[in-house]
Scaffold this motif. Sequence first.
Motif, PDB file in Angstrom:
ATOM      1  N   LEU A   1       0.877  -1.080   0.081  1.00  0.00           N
ATOM      2  CA  LEU A   1       0.062  -0.044  -0.092  1.00  0.00           C
ATOM      3  C   LEU A   1       0.679   1.421  -0.021  1.00  0.00           C
ATOM      4  CD1 LEU A   1      -2.820   1.321   0.058  1.00  0.00           C
ATOM      5  CD2 LEU A   1      -2.721   1.077   2.535  1.00  0.00           C
ATOM      6  N   LEU A   2       1.838   1.249   0.703  1.00  0.00           N
ATOM      7  CA  LEU A   2       2.827   2.377   0.694  1.00  0.00           C
ATOM      8  C   LEU A   2       3.415   2.840  -0.595  1.00  0.00           C
ATOM      9  CD1 LEU A   2       4.342   4.452   2.422  1.00  0.00           C
ATOM     10  CD2 LEU A   2       6.305   2.766   3.021  1.00  0.00           C
ATOM     11  N   ALA A   3       3.600   1.712  -1.201  1.00  0.00           N
ATOM     12  CA  ALA A   3       4.182   1.641  -2.812  1.00  0.00           C
ATOM     13  C   ALA A   3       3.368   2.553  -3.613  1.00  0.00           C
ATOM     14  CB  ALA A   3       4.685   0.313  -3.412  1.00  0.00           C
ATOM     15  N   ALA A   4       1.964   2.091  -3.565  1.00  0.00           N
ATOM     16  CA  ALA A   4       0.836   2.668  -4.139  1.00  0.00           C
ATOM     17  C   ALA A   4       0.814   4.040  -3.956  1.00  0.00           C
ATOM     18  CB  ALA A   4      -0.524   1.864  -4.074  1.00  0.00           C
ATOM     19  N   LEU A   5       0.760   4.336  -2.644  1.00  0.00           N
ATOM     20  CA  LEU A   5       0.251   6.053  -2.093  1.00  0.00           C
ATOM     21  C   LEU A   5       1.655   6.576  -2.332  1.00  0.00           C
ATOM     22  CD1 LEU A   5      -1.344   4.992   1.401  1.00  0.00           C
ATOM     23  CD2 LEU A   5      -2.400   5.451  -0.977  1.00  0.00           C
ATOM     24  N   SER A   6       2.867   5.954  -2.779  1.00  0.00           N
ATOM     25  CA  SER A   6       3.906   7.072  -2.784  1.00  0.00           C
ATOM     26  C   SER A   6       3.833   7.487  -4.246  1.00  0.00           C
ATOM     27  CB  SER A   6       5.148   6.131  -3.032  1.00  0.00           C
ATOM     28  OG  SER A   6       5.198   5.137  -3.751  1.00  0.00           O
TER      29      SER A   6
ATOM     30  N   PHE B   1      12.452   7.038  -1.418  1.00  0.00           N
ATOM     31  CA  PHE B   1      12.974   5.827  -1.068  1.00  0.00           C
ATOM     32  C   PHE B   1      12.200   4.601  -1.613  1.00  0.00           C
ATOM     33  CE2 PHE B   1      12.223   2.293   2.053  1.00  0.00           C
ATOM     34  CZ  PHE B   1      13.765   1.756   2.338  1.00  0.00           C
ATOM     35  N   VAL B   2      10.794   4.729  -1.267  1.00  0.00           N
ATOM     36  CA  VAL B   2       9.951   3.578  -1.754  1.00  0.00           C
ATOM     37  C   VAL B   2       9.933   3.725  -3.510  1.00  0.00           C
ATOM     38  CG1 VAL B   2       7.521   2.810  -1.990  1.00  0.00           C
ATOM     39  CG2 VAL B   2       8.406   3.984   0.168  1.00  0.00           C
ATOM     40  N   GLU B   3      10.098   4.779  -4.234  1.00  0.00           N
ATOM     41  CA  GLU B   3      10.098   4.532  -5.645  1.00  0.00           C
ATOM     42  C   GLU B   3      11.163   4.065  -6.167  1.00  0.00           C
ATOM     43  OE1 GLU B   3       9.774   8.629  -6.926  1.00  0.00           O
ATOM     44  OE2 GLU B   3       7.603   8.472  -7.009  1.00  0.00           O
ATOM     45  N   GLU B   4      12.299   3.917  -5.251  1.00  0.00           N
ATOM     46  CA  GLU B   4      13.763   3.459  -5.872  1.00  0.00           C
ATOM     47  C   GLU B   4      13.314   2.029  -5.487  1.00  0.00           C
ATOM     48  OE1 GLU B   4      17.563   3.480  -3.012  1.00  0.00           O
ATOM     49  OE2 GLU B   4      17.970   5.152  -4.808  1.00  0.00           O
ATOM     50  N   ARG B   5      12.844   1.593  -4.484  1.00  0.00           N
ATOM     51  CA  ARG B   5      12.424   0.038  -4.285  1.00  0.00           C
ATOM     52  C   ARG B   5      11.489  -0.603  -5.246  1.00  0.00           C
ATOM     53  NH1 ARG B   5      16.146   1.187  -1.209  1.00  0.00           N
ATOM     54  NH2 ARG B   5      16.347   0.453   0.836  1.00  0.00           N
ATOM     55  N   THR B   6      10.699   0.226  -5.647  1.00  0.00           N
ATOM     56  CA  THR B   6       9.518  -0.403  -6.810  1.00  0.00           C
ATOM     57  C   THR B   6       9.729  -0.129  -8.165  1.00  0.00           C
ATOM     58  OG1 THR B   6       8.073   1.120  -6.005  1.00  0.00           O
ATOM     59  CG2 THR B   6       8.182  -0.587  -4.580  1.00  0.00           C
ATOM     60  N   GLU B   7      10.667   0.731  -8.357  1.00  0.00           N
ATOM     61  CA  GLU B   7      10.431   1.353  -9.838  1.00  0.00           C
ATOM     62  C   GLU B   7      10.471   0.269 -10.790  1.00  0.00           C
ATOM     63  OE1 GLU B   7      12.678   4.745 -12.421  1.00  0.00           O
ATOM     64  OE2 GLU B   7      13.913   4.098 -10.620  1.00  0.00           O
TER      65      GLU B   7
ATOM     66  N   GLN C   1       3.166  -2.444 -11.688  1.00  0.00           N
ATOM     67  CA  GLN C   1       2.809  -1.814 -12.841  1.00  0.00           C
ATOM     68  C   GLN C   1       1.287  -1.752 -12.960  1.00  0.00           C
ATOM     69  OE1 GLN C   1       4.588  -0.533 -15.288  1.00  0.00           O
ATOM     70  NE2 GLN C   1       2.551   0.483 -15.854  1.00  0.00           N
ATOM     71  N   ALA C   2       0.396  -2.919 -12.406  1.00  0.00           N
ATOM     72  CA  ALA C   2      -0.871  -2.532 -12.256  1.00  0.00           C
ATOM     73  C   ALA C   2      -1.281  -1.556 -11.294  1.00  0.00           C
ATOM     74  CB  ALA C   2      -1.473  -3.996 -11.722  1.00  0.00           C
ATOM     75  N   VAL C   3      -0.671  -1.268 -10.253  1.00  0.00           N
ATOM     76  CA  VAL C   3      -0.948  -0.265  -9.130  1.00  0.00           C
ATOM     77  C   VAL C   3      -0.731   0.967  -9.859  1.00  0.00           C
ATOM     78  CG1 VAL C   3      -0.332   0.788  -7.072  1.00  0.00           C
ATOM     79  CG2 VAL C   3      -0.253  -1.850  -7.328  1.00  0.00           C
ATOM     80  N   ARG C   4       0.290   1.156 -10.635  1.00  0.00           N
ATOM     81  CA  ARG C   4       0.557   2.412 -11.493  1.00  0.00           C
ATOM     82  C   ARG C   4      -0.568   2.720 -12.315  1.00  0.00           C
ATOM     83  NH1 ARG C   4       5.893  -0.057 -11.646  1.00  0.00           N
ATOM     84  NH2 ARG C   4       7.175   0.656 -10.020  1.00  0.00           N
ATOM     85  N   ASP C   5      -1.028   1.652 -12.869  1.00  0.00           N
ATOM     86  CA  ASP C   5      -1.976   1.856 -13.931  1.00  0.00           C
ATOM     87  C   ASP C   5      -3.227   2.255 -13.345  1.00  0.00           C
ATOM     88  OD1 ASP C   5      -0.442   1.287 -15.871  1.00  0.00           O
ATOM     89  OD2 ASP C   5      -1.221  -0.742 -16.252  1.00  0.00           O
ATOM     90  N   ALA C   6      -3.575   1.789 -12.188  1.00  0.00           N
ATOM     91  CA  ALA C   6      -4.738   2.186 -11.587  1.00  0.00           C
ATOM     92  C   ALA C   6      -4.719   3.409 -11.040  1.00  0.00           C
ATOM     93  CB  ALA C   6      -5.118   1.200 -10.287  1.00  0.00           C
ATOM     94  N   PHE C   7      -3.703   3.866 -10.602  1.00  0.00           N
ATOM     95  CA  PHE C   7      -3.281   5.237  -9.978  1.00  0.00           C
ATOM     96  C   PHE C   7      -3.631   6.397 -11.008  1.00  0.00           C
ATOM     97  CE2 PHE C   7      -0.238   8.721 -10.036  1.00  0.00           C
ATOM     98  CZ  PHE C   7      -0.785   9.715  -8.689  1.00  0.00           C
TER      99      PHE C   7
END
Length: 892
Positions: free
Chosen positions: A455-460, A516-522, A528-534
Amino acid sequence: MAYNGGEMRRRPLPTWTVTFLFTDIEGSTALWERDDAAMRTALAKHDAIVRRAVEAAGGTVFKTVGDASYCAFSRAEDAIAAAIAAQRSLGRAKWPPSIGELRVRMAITSAVARPRNGDYFGAALSRVARLLAIAHGEQILVGESAALLARESLPQDCDLEEIGAVRLRDLRFSEHLRQVVAPGLRCTFPPLDTGAPASSRPSRIATVVGRSNEIRDIGDVVRDHRLTTLTGPGGIGKTRLALEAAHALEDTFSDGIFFISFAALERSSDVDALAGAAAAALAVRQRPGETLADALARTVGNRALLMIADNLEHILEPASALIRALAERCPNAHILTTSREALHLQGERVYRLAPLSLEEGADLFGSRAADRGFRAQADDPLGRDICMRLDGVPLAIELAAARAPTFGLRALREHLDEPLRLLVSKDQSEGDRHRTLVATIDWSHRLLEQRERALLAALSLFRSPFDAEAVVDVSRALELDALDAMDALDTLDDKSFVSSEARSDAWSILPIIRAFVEERTESDPRFQAVRDAFYSYVAERARRYREGAWPLDVWLERMEVLHENFEAVLRWGMENRSGDVSLTACDAAAFWQAKGLSSLAISWLTGIASSSTIPRDASFARVLRRLATFAIMADDYDQARARCAEASVIFGRCGDTVGQAEVEFTLGTLAQRIDDAGAKALYESALPVFRQARELRGIIACLNNLAQLADERGDREGARELLAEGQREAAAGGDHRSAAGILTMISSLEQRRGDLDAAARAIGQSIEIQKRLGVREDLPAAYAQLAHLQLEQGRFAESAEAAQSSLDEARRQGTPTHEAIAYQRLADVYARTQRETDAVDALRAAVRAKKHYDKFLAPDAIGSETLRLIEKALGPRATIEFSAEPSDVAPA
């Protein structure tokens, strides 16, 4: 020479700042009883050794009492040197066999004192005597005042080792003690026996900059609550503020203040391990068959003390159990904990630390940079920008300041695009977790459960605050239902990864944590599905107003929360060749236009218009048409014509009649600016298309502009009828923004027909509506009309103020025509108040503001009275330059 107390005094006693050295022999009573004669011999040798060392260092033995020597020095470093020399000589001396070794204890402190009748009196002597009483034989204790005075000039190979703060009997204030360490001296001693627990709080190494309100508030909370927890993200300064607040609480806790760090304990530690760390800090002695937790509770007992339990986030469960037990069994003890989340214990008061203000951050940056030999003014724009980009996180600001001597401010700001790599400390004394931002954040990130990390990755992805609806929407891609998503959000809030905004229903993430979170999940394909949903979520909210789902005020409020995300969404749309990117860009541009952010809109729309991968459909044509509108606002008439021509071709190919009407309306506004009679025909051609499609804003805009044309032709009644129809349309459709524009026009009409009261009511309502909606686009015109009206009413100061407001808004929005009109209004005021030269300067500024000579620079637009007054004061040639093309005007 004078004789006093059995000693010779060879030099004057020091005065004002005096350092006292007191000595005596440990266990002397037993030695006298063992061998009186041998002790007399030993004492004489002892006295001679002490006197020689004192006098060699420039001091005076001003009094002896039994085996105690009282000495005075002008300088603290001399007293320390004398004590070292005396201990070394005493250690080498041969003593009578029946006596054995003489173990002499010594204490040093400094104070303001003046001798009287060859002696000293007062609290300073009581304090050094108390220090001497708790010292061990062969030990040299140094009080805080003497240590501070001597710290820059200590004898060679000498050091002052920390002992900590102790509470001395019968004295109100505690004393922060150090012990002299030097070659040839004994350096290891048992704990001091003060009769009360000695504090174990570390001394302050670096000063705290800012935070005075927080320190005061924390102190008040700790006094009033037995359990207080400081929370906040990593690097926010929890430990330092806890220590600083404790320093101000020394007089509150008579039995001491104890600092206990739990950072080194493993996550799996149990209550016994925690009790062991606390027991070591409090010098607890465990009795046979007694647990450490019991021994700790017994030692604390009823004492009025403060325990600071630092870094508990990784051991919350055992820490909560231990602290609960101590709180129940030790009624006078107060506990201050630091953790990135609360303990959730009954009676716990949580104090969440916020980032530093910009002023505090700039002060901290300047102070820490100065410590490194780099001068940075607190008001330097580069330094303030660095602090703003570091979001007020003290650790980040301190790490950046440490880099300032290497990079300089300009390069340092540029490198902040990679803050996690840049902000690394080289100070080996710092704990590993505080030497890099990555380690500080990673420490807590590793404590999260998997769904919380997801969830933190999505909210970031959010660049601006988000609400509960947003959390639930983007969580669907994680297969979290609404309750699971909100539970995970609560946990992230508790652990300081997200923070609540001033609005109770919104949260945000510090940009450093986001990086920090973006660096971990980029590069993680799972997200990718989370990014598309955002991205879909943001685009959907942007189009709600266009589709009529939300009224303007609701849409503007929602867009205000989301608008910082538009750039990420548009970039994503262009990279993924999304067919919706053109529509999303237009929706975003509508918001930017309403807020007067024209340059931002032009930048993105131009980028999309220049892209070769975006489909050339009707949505793309609307991007071109909006670009034409912004070009007109910026006085770029050639660009406006070119964009309209491109858009018209695409709309025609797509059969989009409404799009063609939008182009006709835009060309009409361009024609109206240059006094082209074709404007009326263009509006009249577009209006029926808008009526048929029920494009409300198009209908009202056409009616309003046709009313302006009618008014310019002298058809006041026709103008009033058109505006009345526009008002009816706006009221029926709930379009308050358009209604405000119509009211501005009505105010102008009423003023020309002489009804100044009606004109004032209309313009007042217009400005009030725009401010209430948060719309800025039409404010320059409204303020200009207000200035014109107030001039007619003879309210010159208010008219100048309104004209300046119009000018400020026009400059902010980048609209040259409104800027020129504002200058003309200022010129009117100057002319009416006999400031003809200022009036000329204002008119020259109006000319310079415009890129094209149009009807807004024509003499009849300026005002005949203004021109007449200028001509009277400066001659007829003064008016010539205001009726010529701008290119023909000589610069002022």
